[in-house]
Design a protein around this motif. Structure first.
Motif, mmCIF file in Angstrom:
data_model
loop_
_atom_site.group_PDB
_atom_site.id
_atom_site.type_symbol
_atom_site.label_atom_id
_atom_site.label_comp_id
_atom_site.label_asym_id
_atom_site.label_seq_id
_atom_site.Cartn_x
_atom_site.Cartn_y
_atom_site.Cartn_z
ATOM 1 N N SER A 149 0.920 -1.365 0.162
ATOM 2 C CA SER A 149 -0.004 -0.131 -0.037
ATOM 3 C C SER A 149 0.794 1.171 0.074
ATOM 4 O O SER A 149 2.098 1.088 0.233
ATOM 5 N N GLN A 150 0.314 2.401 -0.520
ATOM 6 C CA GLN A 150 0.967 3.769 -0.316
ATOM 7 C C GLN A 150 1.230 4.147 0.710
ATOM 8 O O GLN A 150 2.234 5.009 1.012
ATOM 9 N N ASP A 151 0.673 3.731 1.924
ATOM 10 C CA ASP A 151 1.104 4.264 3.270
ATOM 11 C C ASP A 151 1.896 3.189 3.993
ATOM 12 O O ASP A 151 1.907 3.340 5.287
ATOM 13 N N GLU A 152 2.428 2.283 3.255
ATOM 14 C CA GLU A 152 3.283 1.357 3.817
ATOM 15 C C GLU A 152 4.712 2.106 4.597
ATOM 16 O O GLU A 152 5.337 2.983 3.946
ATOM 17 N N THR A 153 5.074 1.713 5.777
ATOM 18 C CA THR A 153 6.069 2.254 6.243
ATOM 19 C C THR A 153 7.344 1.340 6.396
ATOM 20 O O THR A 153 8.347 1.692 6.867
ATOM 21 N N THR A 154 7.323 -0.011 5.931
ATOM 22 C CA THR A 154 8.379 -0.739 6.059
ATOM 23 C C THR A 154 9.265 -0.340 5.251
ATOM 24 O O THR A 154 9.153 0.053 3.862
ATOM 25 N N PRO A 155 10.741 -0.220 5.502
ATOM 26 C CA PRO A 155 11.616 0.372 4.468
ATOM 27 C C PRO A 155 11.899 -0.655 3.432
ATOM 28 O O PRO A 155 11.918 -1.723 3.471
ATOM 29 N N ILE A 156 12.283 0.149 2.258
ATOM 30 C CA ILE A 156 12.575 -0.844 1.262
ATOM 31 C C ILE A 156 14.065 -0.564 0.656
ATOM 32 O O ILE A 156 14.714 0.630 0.876
ATOM 33 N N VAL A 157 14.587 -1.432 0.293
ATOM 34 C CA VAL A 157 15.979 -1.350 -0.173
ATOM 35 C C VAL A 157 16.094 -1.943 -1.602
ATOM 36 O O VAL A 157 15.575 -3.129 -1.914
ATOM 37 N N ILE A 158 16.738 -1.112 -2.486
ATOM 38 C CA ILE A 158 16.964 -1.449 -3.845
ATOM 39 C C ILE A 158 18.370 -2.213 -3.918
ATOM 40 O O ILE A 158 19.262 -1.697 -3.555
ATOM 41 N N VAL A 159 18.289 -3.253 -4.938
ATOM 42 C CA VAL A 159 19.423 -3.940 -4.847
ATOM 43 C C VAL A 159 19.896 -3.918 -6.315
ATOM 44 O O VAL A 159 19.140 -4.020 -7.420
ATOM 45 N N VAL A 160 21.187 -3.241 -6.448
ATOM 46 C CA VAL A 160 21.597 -3.537 -8.007
ATOM 47 C C VAL A 160 22.595 -4.266 -8.151
ATOM 48 O O VAL A 160 23.611 -4.610 -7.481
ATOM 49 N N PRO A 161 22.187 -5.269 -9.181
ATOM 50 C CA PRO A 161 23.069 -6.583 -9.143
ATOM 51 C C PRO A 161 24.431 -6.129 -10.179
ATOM 52 O O PRO A 161 24.716 -5.031 -10.685
ATOM 53 N N HIS A 221 9.937 6.303 -4.499
ATOM 54 C CA HIS A 221 9.977 7.365 -3.393
ATOM 55 C C HIS A 221 8.805 8.283 -3.564
ATOM 56 O O HIS A 221 8.079 8.516 -2.372
ATOM 57 N N ASP A 222 8.334 8.455 -4.725
ATOM 58 C CA ASP A 222 6.926 9.007 -4.879
ATOM 59 C C ASP A 222 5.823 8.127 -4.543
ATOM 60 O O ASP A 222 4.696 8.530 -4.197
ATOM 61 N N LYS A 223 6.016 6.823 -4.824
ATOM 62 C CA LYS A 223 4.884 6.047 -4.760
ATOM 63 C C LYS A 223 4.627 5.581 -3.431
ATOM 64 O O LYS A 223 3.503 5.337 -2.619
ATOM 65 N N TYR A 224 5.712 5.392 -2.645
ATOM 66 C CA TYR A 224 5.776 4.995 -1.176
ATOM 67 C C TYR A 224 6.562 6.117 -0.467
ATOM 68 O O TYR A 224 7.514 5.852 0.069
ATOM 69 N N PRO A 225 6.059 7.201 -0.025
ATOM 70 C CA PRO A 225 6.670 8.211 0.420
ATOM 71 C C PRO A 225 6.769 7.975 2.128
ATOM 72 O O PRO A 225 7.850 8.720 2.527
ATOM 73 N N LYS A 226 6.194 7.146 2.518
ATOM 74 C CA LYS A 226 6.289 6.869 4.068
ATOM 75 C C LYS A 226 7.488 5.899 4.358
ATOM 76 O O LYS A 226 7.737 5.630 5.468
ATOM 77 N N ALA A 227 7.821 5.254 3.331
ATOM 78 C CA ALA A 227 8.579 4.084 3.353
ATOM 79 C C ALA A 227 10.144 4.549 3.233
ATOM 80 O O ALA A 227 10.382 4.884 1.898
ATOM 81 N N PRO A 228 11.062 4.359 4.199
ATOM 82 C CA PRO A 228 12.427 5.041 4.068
ATOM 83 C C PRO A 228 12.901 4.236 2.784
ATOM 84 O O PRO A 228 12.603 2.609 2.877
ATOM 85 N N LEU A 229 13.905 4.709 2.067
ATOM 86 C CA LEU A 229 14.496 4.193 0.822
ATOM 87 C C LEU A 229 16.007 3.882 1.023
ATOM 88 O O LEU A 229 16.595 4.846 1.226
#
Length: 574
Positions: A149-161, A221-229
């Motif tokens: 959901s857009q209100d998700e607060t669980t942090p997101i981690v991007i992995v670059v292979p 960041h725009d889609k999940y503004p509450k989740a640290p990236l």
């Protein structure tokens, strides 16, 4: 030679012939093992006999962030001990490639479309998918279906292979699974053309292509503004990540990042990977992987690059010459390596960044690590274990865990609960370009009296820049003074008669409406230009005088030569 001189050799031969054959086999075995032990850089006895204190860490000692975070990172400070039966950087790297084990699960697939028409496969593994052991066993990728959901607060981690790697690589699956278990939503941003997705534009990824990472980070960041990236880059992906962080500076939405086994300087890495026998084997293996990637997109490479050269490439440099440079519009391979190296961008990184580089990495040499730049930046922590290979770091008797994955997980968990995470700030001057970075990094030059060109020191650079600024300020002051005097004269003239000023203002407005400039408005500039032209005329006269003065001996000799010719013509006539 007489028999007396041969007798010692005959005696020696007779003595050697009496030694049992198995003794020779044992000696040969010992010599071979000793040679291979050193050739393959095995460090088993070193790990057993000479125990080090811990992992060397380079950071800015005056940085509050580094001191606060490092005090809570026990794994990062601990000593890495390799699995005994693969205690070599080459064994570790080969084990990762051929015998690496990974948990069985399936990602959730999301297709992200870039502004140029490209397609990127975003493979998600969420905390909810692995919590309690309830995760989907290996199989086809599941659709995303707005699982977050857009209100998700669980942090997101991007992995670059890394180079030619995708989300299905063993080390990436281990990383994603371990991070998802510890309350992270993981998304692997596959490079263009990898992950089973075709290339849908004329843009390919390369070692310095940061546009895709920038687009994905801004989108999330725009889609999940509450989740640290956060972001993790591995190998070439680490180079892309650090370069992106340096380009965007304070303007990136990334709150924290980790770069593992970064090549740092591609030009140094190119020289290193062609140096020894083992390095050339890695070079060939990576080239075969790149050729396999090119075969997946043969029609595009045939149209945009040199396909025959790609098929016959024997090293990474050949591949970059025939494929990467034509597609990426780089003049030469060295130009590509210089512009895409992340070492030049380290000083502008404004995000908390952990860098892990093994000193015995057989692919990315320690010679390219920017030690001083990392130490000077208060946002960077550089961990350099003595051993570990390339993206391996296997530990334990069964080689079931990887040290760097545990260290990354610990660092990001400590960082996300601290006040030192980065908050995006709006940029006013735009992102740092590669050309700007090159100008900042490379030295200024000056010529000596003897004609030798040398690099200017930092003080000389600052003095030169200050002199230029003083000249600019002086010119601006003179211009402002001339313009202000003209404006005062205009104001004084207009104050003598209100009627004349109102008439002039009315006529000026009418002329401006008609598209004609008022002469009163242009008069200050005309006077300024007149003064400038007078100064230029004086300078021109001085130049003419200097030219005549310096060329006077030549003019005199020409005049004498002409006068002699005339005198010779006149004498016969007389």
């Amino acid at each position: 030679m007489d028999s007396s001189s041969l007798s010692p050799y005959i005696l020696l031969f007779n003595a050697l012939s009496k030694i049992p054959t198995w003794h020779y086999l044992v000696a040969f075995l010992i010599i071979s093992v000793t040679f291979l032990y050193n050739f393959l850089e095995v460090h088993f006895f070193e790990d057993v006999l000479f125990k080090s204190q811990g992992t060397p860490i380079t950071y800015n000692p005056s940085s509050p962030f580094c001191n606060a975070i490092l005090s809570n990172c026990k794994i990062l400070h601990s000593r890495f001990v390799a699995t005994p039966w693969i205690s070599s950087p080459h064994f570790q790297t080969a084990f990762l490639q051929f015998w690496g084990r990974s948990p069985g699960f399936s990602y959730r697939r999301q297709l992200f479309h870039t502004s140029d028409g490209g397609t990127i496969a975003l493979d998600w593994l969420m905390n909810a998918d692995v919590s309690g052991g309830a995760f989907h066993i290996n199989g086809a990728s599941l659709p995303m279906n707005n699982s977050i959901s857009q209100d998700e607060t669980t942090p997101i981690v991007i992995v670059v292979p890394g180079l030619a790697s995708s989300s299905t690589s063993h080390y990436l699956k281990n990383l994603a699974f371990n991070m998802a278990k510890h309350r992270w939503n993981v998304v692997v941003s596959n490079h263009r053309g990898l992950g089973g997705v075709s290339i849908t534009s004329d843009c390919f990824y390369n070692a310095g292509w940061t546009e895709d990472l920038r687009a994905v980070a801004n989108y999330l960041h725009d889609k999940y503004p509450k989740a640290p990236l956060f972001a993790i880059g591995t190998s070439i992906g680490a180079n892309i990540l650090v370069k992106y962080l340096g380009e965007d500076g304070e303007g990136t939405p990334i709150a924290g990042a980790v770069a593992v086994c970064n090549p740092w300087d591609l030009l140094i890495g190119d020289r290193f990977i062609c140096r020894g026998l083992l390095q050339r084997i890695y070079d060939k293996a990576l080239t075969i992987g790149l050729q396999g990637y090119a075969h997946l997109h043969e029609p595009l490479y045939t149209r945009l690059a040199n396909w025959e050269g790609i098929k016959t490439a024997r090293c990474i440099r050949d591949y970059d010459n025939y494929a990467t440079c034509p597609v990426g519009k780089f003049e030469t391979v060295d130009t590509y390596y210089r512009r895409c190296s992340s070492a030049a961008y380290v000083g502008n990184v404004s995000v908390p960044l952990l860098c892990i580089s093994a000193l015995d990495d057989p692919v990315c040499t320690r010679e390219a690590i920017p030690w001083d730049e990392c130490r000077a930046n208060p946002n960077i922590v550089l961990a350099t274990p003595q051993h570990g290979g390339h993206l391996a770091f296997f530990e334990g008797l069964a080689a079931s865990t990887s040290w760097w994955i545990r260290a990354v997980d610990e660092f990001l968990n400590v960082l996300r609960s601290s006040p030192y995470i980065h908050v995006q700030k709006k940029q006013t001057s735009g992102q740092l370009s590669a050309l700007d970075s090159s100008i900042d990094q490379y030295p200024c030059l000056h010529g000596a009296e003897d004609g030798i060109v040398t690099a200017a020191s930092d003080d000389e650079k600052r003095d030169g820049i200050e002199d230029i600024k003083k000249l600019q300020m002086l010119g601006e002051e003179k211009t402002t003074e001339m313009l202000s005097n003209a404006e005062q004269e205009k104001h004084f003239t207009g104050a003598n008669s209100d009627f004349v000023s109102e008439t002039c203002q009315t006529s000026e407005t009418a002329k401006n409406i008609q598209g004609v400039k008022s002469p009163d408005t242009d008069s200050p500039f005309r006077r300024f230009l007149n003064q400038m032209s007078q100064q230029n005329s004086i300078a021109m006269w001085l130049l003419a005088f200097i030219a005549i003065r310096t060329s006077w001996p030549l003019v005199g000799s020409i005049t004498k030569f002409i006068s002699r010719k005339r005198s010779r013509k006149i004498m016969p006539a007389a």
